[in-house]
Design a protein around this motif. Structure first.
Motif, short mmCIF file in Angstrom:
data_model
loop_
_atom_site.label_atom_id
_atom_site.label_comp_id
_atom_site.label_asym_id
_atom_site.label_seq_id
_atom_site.Cartn_x
_atom_site.Cartn_y
_atom_site.Cartn_z
N ALA A 31 1.26 -1.27 -0.08
CA ALA A 31 0.07 -0.09 0.00
C ALA A 31 0.70 1.47 -0.43
O ALA A 31 2.41 1.28 0.64
CB ALA A 31 -0.72 0.34 1.21
N ALA A 32 0.38 2.17 -0.69
CA ALA A 32 1.23 3.95 -0.55
C ALA A 32 -0.14 4.86 -0.14
O ALA A 32 -0.59 4.23 -0.32
CB ALA A 32 1.65 3.96 -2.07
N ASP A 33 0.70 6.36 -0.05
CA ASP A 33 -0.66 6.94 0.68
C ASP A 33 -0.70 7.56 -0.81
O ASP A 33 -0.63 8.16 -1.40
CB ASP A 33 0.39 7.76 1.22
CG ASP A 33 -0.34 9.22 2.07
OD1 ASP A 33 -1.45 8.50 2.82
OD2 ASP A 33 0.34 9.62 2.88
N PRO A 62 6.96 5.16 -1.96
CA PRO A 62 7.27 4.62 -1.00
C PRO A 62 5.70 4.02 -0.40
O PRO A 62 4.85 4.60 -0.49
CB PRO A 62 7.09 6.25 0.06
CG PRO A 62 6.29 7.28 -1.15
CD PRO A 62 6.74 6.71 -2.47
N THR A 63 6.34 3.12 -0.15
CA THR A 63 4.91 1.96 1.15
C THR A 63 4.56 2.39 2.14
O THR A 63 5.15 3.30 3.29
CB THR A 63 5.37 0.64 0.78
OG1 THR A 63 6.08 0.46 2.04
CG2 THR A 63 6.16 0.04 -0.58
N VAL A 72 -6.39 3.63 -5.09
CA VAL A 72 -7.00 2.72 -6.59
C VAL A 72 -6.49 2.23 -6.05
O VAL A 72 -5.44 2.09 -5.41
CB VAL A 72 -6.18 4.09 -7.40
CG1 VAL A 72 -4.94 4.55 -7.17
CG2 VAL A 72 -6.50 3.19 -8.75
N PHE A 73 -6.33 0.69 -7.03
CA PHE A 73 -5.71 -0.15 -6.67
C PHE A 73 -5.21 -0.98 -8.06
O PHE A 73 -5.62 -0.64 -8.50
CB PHE A 73 -7.35 -1.13 -6.42
CG PHE A 73 -6.21 -2.76 -5.85
CD1 PHE A 73 -6.08 -3.38 -5.19
CD2 PHE A 73 -7.22 -3.64 -7.62
CE1 PHE A 73 -5.73 -4.61 -5.22
CE2 PHE A 73 -7.09 -5.34 -7.57
CZ PHE A 73 -5.86 -5.65 -6.88
N HIS A 74 -4.58 -1.91 -8.26
CA HIS A 74 -3.57 -2.27 -8.92
C HIS A 74 -2.99 -3.32 -8.86
O HIS A 74 -2.24 -3.42 -7.59
CB HIS A 74 -2.21 -1.58 -9.36
CG HIS A 74 -2.21 0.31 -9.76
ND1 HIS A 74 -3.09 0.68 -10.75
CD2 HIS A 74 -2.13 1.30 -9.04
CE1 HIS A 74 -2.73 2.29 -10.76
NE2 HIS A 74 -2.50 2.44 -9.53
#
Length: 85
Positions: free
Chosen positions: A7-9, A24-25, A63-65
Motif C-alpha cells: 500500500a502507498a499513501d 514509498p509504501t 486506487v488499486f493495481h
C-alpha cells in the motif's frame, strides 16, 4: 507488515508512473518507509519484479493495481537469503 508493503499513501494512477520511479509504501523499515520500484517498458508495468495485471481500479479509499505475485520487503528478502543461501 506484508500488507503495508503493498500500500502507498495517496492516489497513484498508471498515467502518473515513470520507469525507475520510487513509490514509498506504508511499510516502515529500519531506515524509514520502504520504496517499491516501478518499471515501465515494452508494454509492461512492474512493481519491483511483479507484473501489473490490472491497473487503475478506483476504490472508495484510493486506487488499486493488481499484481501477479506477492511483494516482500527488502529486509525480508535479505534475511531469507542469509538463512537459505
Amino acid at each position: 507488515d506484508v500488507l503495508l508493503y503493498h500500500a502507498a499513501d495517496g492516489v497513484v494512477l498508471s498515467s502518473d508512473l515513470e520507469d525507475g520511479m520510487l513509490v514509498p509504501t506504508l511499510f516502515e523499515g529500519e531506515d524509514g518507509f520502504e520504496d517499491v520500484v516501478i518499471g515501465v517498458g515494452g508494454g509492461e508495468v512492474t512493481v519491483n519484479s511483479a507484473s501489473v495485471v490490472e491497473a487503475d481500479v478506483i476504490c472508495s479509499n484510493g486506487v488499486f493495481h493488481g499484481i501477479g505475485t506477492a511483494l516482500n520487503p527488502l529486509k525480508w528478502n535479505t534475511t531469507l537469503y542469509g538463512v537459505l543461501g
